[in-house]
Design an enzyme around this catalytic site. Structure first.
Site, PDB file in Angstrom:
ATOM      1  N   GLU A   2       0.824  -1.209   0.000  1.00  0.00           N
ATOM      2  CA  GLU A   2       0.000   0.000   0.000  1.00  0.00           C
ATOM      3  C   GLU A   2       0.859   1.260   0.000  1.00  0.00           C
ATOM      4  O   GLU A   2       0.530   2.254  -0.665  1.00  0.00           O
ATOM      5  CB  GLU A   2      -0.922   0.003   1.221  1.00  0.00           C
ATOM      6  CG  GLU A   2      -1.924  -1.147   1.258  1.00  0.00           C
ATOM      7  CD  GLU A   2      -1.440  -2.336   2.054  1.00  0.00           C
ATOM      8  OE1 GLU A   2      -2.264  -2.983   2.722  1.00  0.00           O
ATOM      9  OE2 GLU A   2      -0.206  -2.620   2.014  1.00  0.00           O
ATOM     10  N   SER A  29      19.559 -36.299  14.958  1.00  0.00           N
ATOM     11  CA  SER A  29      19.266 -36.684  16.346  1.00  0.00           C
ATOM     12  C   SER A  29      20.518 -36.809  17.202  1.00  0.00           C
ATOM     13  O   SER A  29      20.525 -36.443  18.378  1.00  0.00           O
ATOM     14  CB  SER A  29      18.496 -38.005  16.370  1.00  0.00           C
ATOM     15  OG  SER A  29      17.243 -37.863  15.758  1.00  0.00           O
TER      16      SER A  29
END
Length: 365
Positions: free
Chosen positions: A55, A225
């Protein structure tokens, strides 16, 4: 409710919004057109977080001509102070007479407040014009806000008989140059690319965009992991974008060494049956602004996303090659899966060619 001119202007605003598809995250992709009837006096799109919203660009271009005009914007104008001032206030100050938005903003910081501010100033408002298209354009942003997790795209490449590599692991290259170039575009659109430590150890990938310049490289997410990633990994040497390592390890020395790199972040999701809980990992990624996540992983991790119903889209590049029965499968699924009626339902979104290969896009129903 909406005129033919409204339709044409919003289509143009959506086209402008798409110009930011490689750079706006974590912000939404937004376009704006300011017009008197069919005469456009200002237009713009949001390029990058921290920079002016669509805008503002459109209002700057329109100048005094914004007074009495209609503003077409693909998402409800913001009404809060973030990195930039509220767009709704800027529209009021410019004197526009009407604002048409494709959709409301579900972000709790906005969520109807932008429309309320405009209406309080006597500006006519309307929304819902091309809302499905606007939602599709911002599916990652909306998934992060509405579901608390990213939109997950599973990218796969396979032969005609559904294989990804020969039995000894060799896979370069199943698909051709056109398909690989298309993957670069998918990476550029994504907030992050995720893979497992197995892929890192086998291929030492960079998981970045190299085919064309881009304002923003995707973050890289590694499931590791036990913190097996070597210090020499290309991902750790390349600081162009963040590397997020998800682990269950409590090795303080290794954790400290990796976290010392300024572009590396360690996250510790919940554990489930000895493995990283993927749903919890997605929650953590959403908290870090990741809305679109592309998974480029091996058969085991890809199957885990499918098994846990966490994949929203599958992009499969299928090459006209046959690798044979001993080659590696696309997904490492159980030998006796649930009956077909219990499997997640997928539907074809599109099928197109990419050189000699076929690009098949599937969406969850």
């Amino acid at each position: 409710m909406f005129s033919q001119t409204d339709i044409q202007m919003m289509q143009h605003a959506l086209a402008l919004a798409r110009l930011g598809r490689f750079s706006t995250s974590p912000n939404p992709r937004v376009g704006c057109v300011i017009a008197h009837g069919s005469q456009i006096v200002g237009q713009g799109f949001h390029l990058k977080a921290g920079e002016p919203h669509a805008e503002v660009h459109a209002l700057r271009q329109a100048g005094a001509a914004a007074k009495g005009a209609t503003a077409y914007v693909t998402l409800e104008p913001c009404a809060h102070y973030g990195r930039t001032p509220p767009c709704a206030e800027a529209l009021v100050a410019a004197g526009v007479s009407r604002v048409v938005a494709a959709m409301r903003d579900p972000n709790p910081q906005v969520a109807g407040k932008g429309f309320a501010l405009l209406e309080a100033a006597g500006i006519q408002t309307a929304f819902g014009l091309f809302e499905p298209e606007a939602r599709e354009l911002n599916r990652g942003f909306l998934s992060r806000i509405e579901r608390g997790r990213p939109f997950v795209r599973l990218k796969c490449a396979a032969s005609l008989d559904g294989k990804t590599a020969l039995s000894d692991g060799r896979s370069q290259w199943i698909t051709g140059e056109a398909a690989r170039a298309d993957v670069q575009t998918l990476r550029a659109e994504s907030c992050a690319v995720l893979t497992g430590i197995g892929t890192v150890l086998a291929d030492d990938p960079q998981l970045n965009v190299r085919a064309f310049p881009t304002l923003r490289q995707p973050a890289r997410v590694i499931l590791d992991s036990r913190l097996r990633i070597p210090d020499t990994a290309k991902l750790l040497q390349d600081s162009a974008s963040p590397v997020i390592i998800a682990t269950l390890s409590n090795d303080e020395g290794r954790l400290k060494t990796l976290a010392a790199r300024p572009h590396v972040e360690i996250v510790k999701p919940a554990e489930r049956q000895g493995r990283i809980d993927l749903a919890d990992l997605l929650r953590l990624l959403a908290q870090r602004g990741i809305g679109e996540l592309m998974v480029e992983a091996g058969a085991t991790l890809a199957a885990a996303f499918l098994h846990d119903n966490l994949a929203d889209e599958i992009v499969l590049y299928q090459a006209p090659k046959i690798l044979g029965g001993n080659a590696r499968n696309l997904f490492d699924l159980p030998e006796n899966p649930a009956v077909l009626t219990q499997n997640p339902a997928w539907q074809t979104a599109s099928v197109e060619t990419a050189g000699d290969d076929v690009k098949w896009v599937l969406r969850r129903k």
